[in-house]
Design a protein around this motif. Structure first.
Motif, short mmCIF file in Angstrom:
data_model
loop_
_atom_site.label_atom_id
_atom_site.label_comp_id
_atom_site.label_asym_id
_atom_site.label_seq_id
_atom_site.Cartn_x
_atom_site.Cartn_y
_atom_site.Cartn_z
N ARG A 179 0.83 -1.20 0.00
CA ARG A 179 0.00 0.00 0.00
C ARG A 179 0.86 1.25 0.00
NH1 ARG A 179 -2.01 3.58 3.69
NH2 ARG A 179 -0.89 2.52 5.37
N PHE A 180 0.46 2.25 -0.82
CA PHE A 180 1.13 3.54 -0.82
C PHE A 180 0.66 4.38 0.37
CE2 PHE A 180 2.07 2.69 -5.25
CZ PHE A 180 3.31 3.28 -5.40
N TRP A 183 4.30 10.10 -1.28
CA TRP A 183 5.54 10.31 -2.00
C TRP A 183 5.73 11.81 -2.22
CZ3 TRP A 183 5.51 12.73 -6.80
CH2 TRP A 183 4.26 12.84 -7.43
N ARG A 195 5.94 3.02 0.84
CA ARG A 195 5.13 1.94 0.26
C ARG A 195 5.36 0.67 1.07
NH1 ARG A 195 5.06 -0.32 -6.03
NH2 ARG A 195 2.98 -1.26 -5.89
#
Length: 329
Positions: A179-180, A183, A195
């Motif tokens: 899962r992100f 960023w 991540r």
């Protein structure tokens, strides 16, 4: 002794140094007001709706995008109250999805329902950027690379990096899996990516990847002067990106975030009662600001001179950054 005035049902007292005035009466049992710091300045140029805004790097100007009026406006913050904004870009009324300003104020990126555009700030012709996500984009520090997360690669999740100078667009597979959680750009060549609860430094030019924190990372904010606000098992720390040192931070209850300060990062906290608490990161003495309405956005200017909030009544409210060397209100 403080100078005291008495009126029917009200008392007003000024401190000897003329920095504060205290009032007591029917409206407030007791209120203390700063005299050397202006109250919030209201910028009212958009229709009611969600607002987006970005400061210039030197904090002298603010750019705002209306929630539904199709406008991008520019405000001179050093010009005094009452100044009218300049229309930078205007389309037929439609929803605005995002705004980013080049650090050298050569152009801005404005996203609307009908597409995303590069808008020169010298009055040049706006340029439509074809086939690029209209939400969740970021500009690199130099303003050359426009990047956005997208789902068009074989892995399902890629970074689209568009070179605003030559028009080329690259699709790059993100490092890691899972899962992100965020960023951001550290430099034109490096991204910081969270991540699968791992924090990576990713070199976009060579493709090399460095693991900065190997586990338990729940999210991170944008890099700020070589430091990064991270959450490890929901506990905030400031990570020194050069040395790797981790400094725990006690953030107050509420919706807190890290912002720019004149020297050190500051913490901005908004509450459900439309209060804003401002303090150096980790400090216990917090300055209190009041906002007369629900805030959809809250941020500070890059130079640490201003705090701004987008309010549900269609206004933007500005406060000068408190002087942390003086007692908080």
């Amino acid at each position: 002794e403080p100078l005291v005035f008495g009126t029917a049902g009200r008392h007003i007292a000024f401190t000897p140094d003329d920095r504060w005035v205290a009032t007591a009466g029917f409206e407030y049992p007791l209120a203390v007001w700063p005299l050397t710091t202006p109250f919030s300045r209201v910028l009212n140029g958009h229709e009611i709706g969600g607002l987006r805004f970005e400061f210039s790097a030197d904090g002298s100007r603010l750019y705002s995008q209306g929630g539904s009026d199709g406008k991008v406006l520019s405000w001179d913050l050093d010009g005094g109250a009452g100044r009218k904004p300049t229309i930078v870009f205007e389309t037929p009324p439609q929803f605005g999805w995002g705004l980013a300003v080049d650090g050298r104020e050569r152009f801005l990126i404005a996203s609307f329902l009908d597409g995303i555009r590069k808008v020169p700030l010298d009055g040049g012709e706006p340029q439509l950027i074809d086939d690029f996500p209209t939400q969740g984009f970021q500009l690199s520090p130099s303003g050359r690379i426009l990047a956005a997360w997208d789902r068009r690669g074989e892995s399902g999740e890629v970074l689209l990096a568009h070179d605003l100078e030559n028009g080329d667009t690259r699709a790059l597979d993100f490092p890691g899996d899972g899962r992100f959680a965020g960023w951001s750009f550290e430099s034109d060549a490096h991204l910081l990516v969270v991540r699968g609860r791992v924090l990576y430094r990713w070199n976009l030019e060579t493709g090399s990847v460095q693991v900065l924190i190997a586990e338990a990372v729940d999210g991170c904010a944008r890099a700020l002067d070589g430091r990064l606000l991270c959450f490890l098992n929901d506990s905030p720390i400031v990570l020194d990106l050069e040395s790797g040192a981790q400094t725990p931070i006690d953030l107050p209850d509420g919706d807190s975030q890290l912002g720019s300060g004149r020297a050190d990062p500051i913490q901005l906290t908004k509450t459900d009662s439309n209060e804003i608490f401002v303090a150096p990161a980790g400090a216990s003495d917090r300055h209190l600001l009041f906002c007369p309405g629900h805030m959809s956005w809250l941020k500070s200017s890059p130079d640490g001179r201003w705090i701004a909030a987008g309010v549900s009544d269609g206004t933007i409210r500005l406060w000068p950054m408190p002087d942390f060397s003086k007692p908080p209100l």
